[in-house]
Design a protein around this motif. Structure first.
Motif, PDB file in Angstrom:
ATOM      1  N   GLN A   1       0.850  -1.185   0.000  1.00 60.74           N
ATOM      2  CA  GLN A   1       0.000   0.000   0.000  1.00 60.74           C
ATOM      3  C   GLN A   1       0.888   1.237   0.000  1.00 60.74           C
ATOM      4  OE1 GLN A   1      -2.218   1.155   3.713  1.00 60.74           O
ATOM      5  NE2 GLN A   1      -4.003   0.995   2.387  1.00 60.74           N
ATOM      6  N   THR A   2       0.518   2.226  -0.817  1.00 62.96           N
ATOM      7  CA  THR A   2       1.287   3.471  -0.845  1.00 62.96           C
ATOM      8  C   THR A   2       0.471   4.611  -0.258  1.00 62.96           C
ATOM      9  OG1 THR A   2       0.557   3.679  -3.133  1.00 62.96           O
ATOM     10  CG2 THR A   2       2.826   3.008  -2.778  1.00 62.96           C
ATOM     11  N   GLN A   3       1.187   5.665   0.088  1.00 63.36           N
ATOM     12  CA  GLN A   3       0.520   6.845   0.662  1.00 63.36           C
ATOM     13  C   GLN A   3      -0.246   7.608  -0.415  1.00 63.36           C
ATOM     14  OE1 GLN A   3       3.272   9.526   2.558  1.00 63.36           O
ATOM     15  NE2 GLN A   3       1.813  11.197   2.581  1.00 63.36           N
ATOM     16  N   HIS A   4       0.329   7.672  -1.599  1.00 65.12           N
ATOM     17  CA  HIS A   4      -0.338   8.304  -2.734  1.00 65.12           C
ATOM     18  C   HIS A   4      -0.617   7.226  -3.779  1.00 65.12           C
ATOM     19  CE1 HIS A   4       0.829  12.065  -0.945  1.00 65.12           C
ATOM     20  NE2 HIS A   4       2.076  11.679  -0.931  1.00 65.12           N
ATOM     21  N   HIS A   5      -1.551   7.495  -4.638  1.00 66.63           N
ATOM     22  CA  HIS A   5      -1.817   6.528  -5.694  1.00 66.63           C
ATOM     23  C   HIS A   5      -0.553   6.299  -6.517  1.00 66.63           C
ATOM     24  CE1 HIS A   5      -5.881   6.814  -4.628  1.00 66.63           C
ATOM     25  NE2 HIS A   5      -6.244   7.817  -5.383  1.00 66.63           N
TER      26      HIS A   5
ATOM     27  N   PRO B   1       3.858   0.183 -11.528  1.00 64.13           N
ATOM     28  CA  PRO B   1       3.483   0.156 -10.106  1.00 64.13           C
ATOM     29  C   PRO B   1       1.972   0.088  -9.900  1.00 64.13           C
ATOM     30  CG  PRO B   1       5.131   1.844 -10.509  1.00 64.13           C
ATOM     31  CD  PRO B   1       4.707   1.330 -11.853  1.00 64.13           C
ATOM     32  N   THR B   2       1.222   0.723 -10.769  1.00 62.28           N
ATOM     33  CA  THR B   2      -0.241   0.665 -10.631  1.00 62.28           C
ATOM     34  C   THR B   2      -0.734  -0.765 -10.792  1.00 62.28           C
ATOM     35  OG1 THR B   2      -0.396   2.899 -11.519  1.00 62.28           O
ATOM     36  CG2 THR B   2      -2.402   1.590 -11.557  1.00 62.28           C
ATOM     37  N   GLU B   3      -0.003  -1.533 -11.552  1.00 59.88           N
ATOM     38  CA  GLU B   3      -0.435  -2.900 -11.817  1.00 59.88           C
ATOM     39  C   GLU B   3      -0.191  -3.834 -10.631  1.00 59.88           C
ATOM     40  OE1 GLU B   3       0.051  -3.106 -16.669  1.00 59.88           O
ATOM     41  OE2 GLU B   3       1.809  -3.427 -15.429  1.00 59.88           O
ATOM     42  N   PHE B   4       0.790  -3.508  -9.788  1.00 54.83           N
ATOM     43  CA  PHE B   4       1.036  -4.460  -8.692  1.00 54.83           C
ATOM     44  C   PHE B   4       0.965  -3.857  -7.286  1.00 54.83           C
ATOM     45  CE2 PHE B   4       5.413  -3.118  -9.696  1.00 54.83           C
ATOM     46  CZ  PHE B   4       5.941  -2.904  -8.437  1.00 54.83           C
ATOM     47  N   ILE B   5       0.803  -2.539  -7.184  1.00 55.70           N
ATOM     48  CA  ILE B   5       0.508  -1.951  -5.872  1.00 55.70           C
ATOM     49  C   ILE B   5      -1.014  -1.809  -5.822  1.00 55.70           C
ATOM     50  CG2 ILE B   5       0.781   0.059  -4.379  1.00 55.70           C
ATOM     51  CD1 ILE B   5       3.519   0.494  -5.705  1.00 55.70           C
ATOM     52  N   THR B   6      -1.646  -2.690  -5.066  1.00 57.15           N
ATOM     53  CA  THR B   6      -3.088  -2.868  -5.237  1.00 57.15           C
ATOM     54  C   THR B   6      -3.927  -1.996  -4.309  1.00 57.15           C
ATOM     55  OG1 THR B   6      -2.925  -4.774  -3.768  1.00 57.15           O
ATOM     56  CG2 THR B   6      -2.902  -5.207  -6.148  1.00 57.15           C
ATOM     57  N   THR B   7      -3.288  -1.236  -3.457  1.00 56.68           N
ATOM     58  CA  THR B   7      -4.051  -0.322  -2.605  1.00 56.68           C
ATOM     59  C   THR B   7      -3.187   0.881  -2.269  1.00 56.68           C
ATOM     60  OG1 THR B   7      -5.046  -0.039  -0.403  1.00 56.68           O
ATOM     61  CG2 THR B   7      -3.433  -1.782  -0.643  1.00 56.68           C
ATOM     62  N   SER B   8      -3.840   2.007  -2.118  1.00 54.79           N
ATOM     63  CA  SER B   8      -3.119   3.225  -1.722  1.00 54.79           C
ATOM     64  C   SER B   8      -4.099   4.136  -1.017  1.00 54.79           C
ATOM     65  CB  SER B   8      -2.527   3.944  -2.943  1.00 54.79           C
ATOM     66  OG  SER B   8      -3.537   4.317  -3.849  1.00 54.79           O
ATOM     67  N   TRP B   9      -3.541   5.082  -0.287  1.00 52.96           N
ATOM     68  CA  TRP B   9      -4.418   6.065   0.343  1.00 52.96           C
ATOM     69  C   TRP B   9      -4.886   7.069  -0.701  1.00 52.96           C
ATOM     70  CZ3 TRP B   9      -1.352   7.876   5.290  1.00 52.96           C
ATOM     71  CH2 TRP B   9      -1.316   6.828   6.210  1.00 52.96           C
ATOM     72  N   ASP B  10      -6.108   7.494  -0.552  1.00 53.55           N
ATOM     73  CA  ASP B  10      -6.577   8.684  -1.267  1.00 53.55           C
ATOM     74  C   ASP B  10      -6.349   9.841  -0.305  1.00 53.55           C
ATOM     75  OD1 ASP B  10      -7.869  10.709  -2.594  1.00 53.55           O
ATOM     76  OD2 ASP B  10      -9.880   9.961  -2.164  1.00 53.55           O
ATOM     77  N   GLU B  11      -5.141  10.321  -0.319  1.00 57.82           N
ATOM     78  CA  GLU B  11      -4.776  11.386   0.635  1.00 57.82           C
ATOM     79  C   GLU B  11      -4.840  12.742  -0.042  1.00 57.82           C
ATOM     80  OE1 GLU B  11      -0.845  11.374   2.416  1.00 57.82           O
ATOM     81  OE2 GLU B  11      -1.688  12.264   4.211  1.00 57.82           O
ATOM     82  N   PHE B  12      -5.382  13.700   0.645  1.00 56.37           N
ATOM     83  CA  PHE B  12      -5.467  15.054   0.105  1.00 56.37           C
ATOM     84  C   PHE B  12      -5.238  16.027   1.254  1.00 56.37           C
ATOM     85  CE2 PHE B  12      -9.608  13.474   1.237  1.00 56.37           C
ATOM     86  CZ  PHE B  12     -10.124  14.477   2.025  1.00 56.37           C
ATOM     87  N   TRP B  13      -5.146  17.290   0.906  1.00 56.65           N
ATOM     88  CA  TRP B  13      -4.724  18.283   1.900  1.00 56.65           C
ATOM     89  C   TRP B  13      -5.719  19.412   2.069  1.00 56.65           C
ATOM     90  CZ3 TRP B  13      -0.606  16.167   4.152  1.00 56.65           C
ATOM     91  CH2 TRP B  13       0.107  15.226   3.412  1.00 56.65           C
ATOM     92  N   ARG B  14      -6.707  19.484   1.162  1.00 54.15           N
ATOM     93  CA  ARG B  14      -7.694  20.546   1.286  1.00 54.15           C
ATOM     94  C   ARG B  14      -8.469  20.397   2.582  1.00 54.15           C
ATOM     95  NH1 ARG B  14     -11.673  20.629  -3.643  1.00 54.15           N
ATOM     96  NH2 ARG B  14     -12.806  21.937  -2.168  1.00 54.15           N
TER      97      ARG B  14
ATOM     98  N   HIS C   1      -8.830  -1.036  -7.148  1.00 54.07           N
ATOM     99  CA  HIS C   1      -7.737  -0.483  -6.339  1.00 54.07           C
ATOM    100  C   HIS C   1      -8.362   0.183  -5.110  1.00 54.07           C
ATOM    101  CE1 HIS C   1      -3.644   1.268  -5.842  1.00 54.07           C
ATOM    102  NE2 HIS C   1      -4.327   2.163  -5.158  1.00 54.07           N
ATOM    103  N   ILE C   2      -8.218  -0.456  -3.968  1.00 52.11           N
ATOM    104  CA  ILE C   2      -8.868   0.043  -2.754  1.00 52.11           C
ATOM    105  C   ILE C   2      -8.089   1.238  -2.221  1.00 52.11           C
ATOM    106  CG2 ILE C   2      -9.588  -0.529  -0.410  1.00 52.11           C
ATOM    107  CD1 ILE C   2     -11.146  -1.932  -2.661  1.00 52.11           C
ATOM    108  N   ALA C   3      -8.780   2.346  -2.033  1.00 52.51           N
ATOM    109  CA  ALA C   3      -8.095   3.594  -1.672  1.00 52.51           C
ATOM    110  C   ALA C   3      -8.817   4.298  -0.535  1.00 52.51           C
ATOM    111  CB  ALA C   3      -8.006   4.509  -2.899  1.00 52.51           C
ATOM    112  N   PRO C   4      -8.479   3.978   0.703  1.00 56.84           N
ATOM    113  CA  PRO C   4      -9.127   4.652   1.824  1.00 56.84           C
ATOM    114  C   PRO C   4      -8.777   6.137   1.874  1.00 56.84           C
ATOM    115  CG  PRO C   4      -7.400   3.156   2.603  1.00 56.84           C
ATOM    116  CD  PRO C   4      -7.552   2.925   1.138  1.00 56.84           C
ATOM    117  N   VAL C   5      -9.742   6.896   2.297  1.00 58.00           N
ATOM    118  CA  VAL C   5      -9.630   8.359   2.300  1.00 58.00           C
ATOM    119  C   VAL C   5      -8.933   8.827   3.573  1.00 58.00           C
ATOM    120  CG1 VAL C   5     -11.033  10.450   2.516  1.00 58.00           C
ATOM    121  CG2 VAL C   5     -11.652   8.698   0.845  1.00 58.00           C
TER     122      VAL C   5
END
Lengths: 606, 233
Positions: free
Chosen positions: A412-416, A422-435, A452-456
């Motif tokens: 899992q990565t911090q950003h997509h 990498p998109t093909e084998f990193i199957t989850t990342s945070w949907d991180e934003f700053w607003r 691609h599961i991306a928790p907010v």
């Protein structure tokens, strides 16, 4: 079909489009949507070029036309030559004989001054494209703008290198049905001017009518014919939703997403409430150890943590030469203590991510050596995967090393991830934003790659903003990261917010197959001011969930919304109140700044 | 072996203000500006050395409960000969406190440490306001002796208050959710990445927040200490 009429015009036609070309004038004489007799476009120049201190249009060039075809395509080629400037442009109109015509522009510069000179290109077709009076336009750089002027569909992370997820220009009638989709296909994801011959990426930055009318994009031709710009045009009959589905399909054709089908990695799909545990705070570490019981008991208020990321290095790393791996050795009780905590969490059904700090490595450390340490820590602790911090990519050897240990280890990565591989084998990342006011807002990647599961998460949001954060997760039907101890600043959720998350987790899991379906569409047209809608479902499925957000302080009553199919039944599954179905429409009330989810059973017989 | 020397600092008042450059999470303690009074004190001229610390162990019989990383650069209960006069490191704030307490001393508070380093004129660095890093051990490869760089002493004559090793101060802060300490002075070591905690030459009015977790985690290769003794008038 390509034919030449008695006036010397060439007509390219398929089931959705008719393009008429005037080769003598160097112009597109007409562009018609064949699904609707009301939608047609008049003539315009094929292109304009700003070069050598002057603007030239296609009619300034000597033009020759050719036609050819094969089993799949037919093609009309316009060879445009301007001898005085030593510039040639090859325009190929490629008909797929189905519903799409690609107009490919290839500029060749034979260097009038011996070296490359600056050139800019304008494509009048984009500017002139219309679908009748009061037509609706979705600009590629900003499909929908909220009342504050912010783009609601957030693009993939943009930096020097970026994503190849590019939105189309969609022009459709006032009913959001008939019109045109113009995709800008390119495999290049570099966005710095001058780097690539293909400027499609730059065309997708067009985000307003003004930008569309005045687009003059710098092009980078060499002394060979190469792709400069490509407009993949389709006549559409279901507006934005159809166009979005098309661009998603185009994008996915280039990706190997088989990693997402791995059963052993699928546990992440059920992780709705994910916790980030900063181990220097008492939320997660007390009495000299990771206090699993306290941490997970506290998590019950959120509906229970499904995964926990433990974090015990940054921002302490760097005071001395101890590296991230040694921090686990020095951890109270060493790696064995981490393993005990992991084991305790496993017994309670919670998955554990380890931290990986990509920037904490010596200058001579190879990927091989780092990945060995990476794998060893998993062996030593029995954790379930890694949170890769700021990375948007990682060498595949890290994935391979994990697979050698056992199945089920997730990256899992911090950003997509941005790049293709990498998109093909990193199957989850945070949907991180700053607003701090992230509503209404949709993460485009969530809709392009729903597997691609991306928790907010937005780490610094304060109390009021955290409510908005939860609403963003709900509106986008996404999991969430609970991060309350941000490297030493304690920023907890309120009891009401915990209840919201608990409720959201319940609704999400109850309808997980629909929320994680393969056909989510962002920003369905609502025709109601300040009302936004996302659609979630499976292609061919018999149910769909519509997620609404009322971005105003006024209650909206008796809102009517046209669904894509007939409605057999509907019910509110998140939010208050009732909804009613009438034919293809549903109607409902929605409170100020409320997120409401409505489950619809399609009337497949209608 | 280098013997400790002390200098007397008379009671004084000054406007204390401290800043920091740390990564995310920031620093939840009082940073001023506020008027404070310090002293009178007797302050160590040198950081406590390996030699001094070994003598302390021998005289006190001190033995920490948690020995993880405790004096990990020593072998068989003793430092290498060439390290005798170098500041002792790989000790925790508690180890340092034990040393100070045994000799009737304590660690300097942040306000005391800053005044001892900057003097009444609020010098940016111990030797003055200029960035003359030849007067200290920064960007080096190893720790130097505690009495090195006499040209870089503070207005009170204290050695190596900038660079060489970070120094513990007396405070431990607790906001109910975390405990943290603050380090002063910087060290010879600078880690390689933007996201690493900073090192090198840290100005007199700057500190580094460090969360504490356990004795082993909190013993650093680059952090030492000096002591002060309160003078009763």
């Amino acid at each position: 079909m390509i034919r030449e009429d008695s006036n010397g015009l060439y007509i390219i036609e398929n089931k959705s489009l008719r393009i008429t070309l005037d080769p003598a004038a160097g112009k597109i004489a007409g562009l018609d949507n064949l699904y609707s007799s009301d939608i047609s476009n008049g003539g315009c120049e094929l292109f304009l070029l700003d070069m050598h201190g002057k603007i030239f249009c296609s009619s300034d060039f000597d033009l020759k036309t050719d036609i050819c075809s094969d089993e799949v395509f037919e093609m009309l080629t316009v060879n445009a030559s301007l001898e005085s400037e030593l510039v040639r442009v090859r325009i190929s109109l490629i008909n797929d004989k189905n519903d799409t015509v690609s107009i490919l522009y290839q500029v060749r510069d034979d260097y009038k001054y011996g070296v490359q000179t600056r050139m800019k290109m304008h494509l009048p077709l984009l500017e002139r494209l219309s679908a009748g009076p009061e037509c609706r336009k979705y600009y590629p750089g900003c499909a929908v703008r909220d009342r504050k002027g912010n783009s609601v569909l957030v693009p993939m992370r943009e930096s020097l290198y970026s994503s190849d997820i590019l939105m189309p220009l969609v022009v459709c009638d006032r009913e959001d049905r008939y019109g045109y989709s113009v995709e800008f296909p390119t495999l290049s994801d570099l966005n710095n001017v001058g780097a690539t011959q293909n400027i499609n990426k730059l065309l997708t930055y067009i985000g307003s009518e003004d930008a569309l009318e005045n687009h003059w994009v710098e092009i980078n031709p060499d002394s060979t014919f190469n792709d400069t710009a490509e407009l993949k045009i389709t006549g559409i009959k279901n507006g934005w939703a159809e166009a979005f589905r098309r661009v998603r399909s185009t994008w996915r054709q280039n990706y190997d997403l088989s990693e997402y089908e791995r059963e052993d990695l699928s546990w992440m799909k059920k992780c709705v409430v994910n916790h980030f545990a900063f181990l220097y705070g008492r939320e997660a570490f007390d009495g000299g150890k990771i206090d699993v019981d306290k941490l997970l008991s506290d998590g019950e208020a959120f509906g229970g943590y499904d995964s926990v990321t433990i974090w015990n290095q940054y921002p302490r790393l760097g005071i001395d030469s101890r590296n991230q791996w040694q921090f686990h050795d020095d951890f109270p009780g060493g790696r064995e203590a981490v393993r005990d905590a992991v084991s305790e969490m496993h017994k309670r059904g919670v998955y554990v991510f380890l931290p990986y700090i990509p920037w904490d490595q010596g200058i001579n450390v190879s990927a091989e050596a780092m990945s060995d340490e990476f794998a060893k820590l998993v062996i030593d602790t029995d954790a379930d995967g890694y949170q890769l911090d700021t990375l948007i990519e990682i060498p595949h050897i890290f994935r391979e090393k994990l697979d050698e240990i056992r199945e089920g280890l997730v990256l899992q990565t911090q950003h997509h991830p941005a790049k293709k591989r990498p998109t093909e084998f990193i199957t989850t990342s945070w949907d991180e934003f700053w607003r701090t006011d992230p509503m209404p807002e949709d993460d485009v990647f969530r809709f392009m790659c729903p597997e691609h599961i991306a928790p907010v998460i937005s780490r610094w949001l304060r109390t009021e903003d955290k409510t908005t954060l939860i609403k963003r997760a709900e509106f986008g039907a996404a999991p969430i990261v609970i991060w309350q101890d941000i490297f030493g600043r304690w920023m907890p959720y309120t009891d009401d917010q915990k209840r919201m998350i608990r409720r959201w987790k319940y609704v999400y899991l109850e309808n997980i197959d629909i929320y994680q379906g393969d056909d989510p569409v962002p920003l369905m047209p609502t025709f109601t001011q300040d009302l936004y809608c996302n659609s979630f479902g499976n292609s061919g499925g018999d149910s769909v969930i519509l997620s609404f957000f009322n971005d105003s302080d006024k209650r909206k009553e008796e809102v009517s919304f046209r669904t894509e199919t007939g409605v057999k039944d509907c019910s509110v599954i998140l939010g208050e109140g009732f909804c009613r179905a009438e034919g293809n429409n549903i109607s409902f009330d929605i409170g100020p700044f409320e997120v409401k989810h409505i489950l619809i059973s399609k009337d497949t017989e209608s | 072996m280098l013997e400790q020397k002390t200098v007397r600092m008379e009671q004084a008042g000054y406007i204390y203000r401290c800043v920091h450059r740390i990564m995310e999470g920031d620093c939840q303690c009082e940073h001023g500006p506020l008027y404070c009074e310090v002293g009178p004190l007797e302050a160590d001229l040198y950081c406590v050395t390996n030699g001094m610390y070994l003598r302390f162990i021998n005289e006190s019989g001190y033995e920490p409960e948690d020995r993880v990383n405790y004096l990990k650069h020593w072998e068989n209960g003793r430092y290498a000969d060439e390290d005798e006069d170098k500041p002792v490191v790989n000790i925790s704030q508690n180890d340092a406190r034990a040393y100070a307490r045994f000799y009737g001393k304590r660690l300097p508070t942040e306000q005391e440490w800053q005044y001892l380093a900057a003097g009444p004129k609020h010098l940016k660095y111990p030797w003055g306001n200029g960035k003359d890093y030849s007067r200290c051990n920064v960007y080096g490869k190893h720790i130097e002796n505690a009495d090195s760089h006499p040209e870089g002493v503070s207005p009170f004559g204290l050695f190596n208050m900038c660079g060489n090793v970070w120094e513990f101060t007396d405070e431990i802060h607790d906001d109910g959710m975390h405990s943290f300490i603050t380090l002063r002075g910087g060290s010879f070591y600078t880690a390689g990445n933007y996201w690493h905690a900073e090192g090198g030459a840290i100005p007199n009015d700057s500190h580094l927040k460090v969360h504490v977790m356990s004795e082993g985690m909190d013993r650093f290769e680059t952090v030492g200490f000096r002591c002060v003794r309160e003078v009763l008038e």
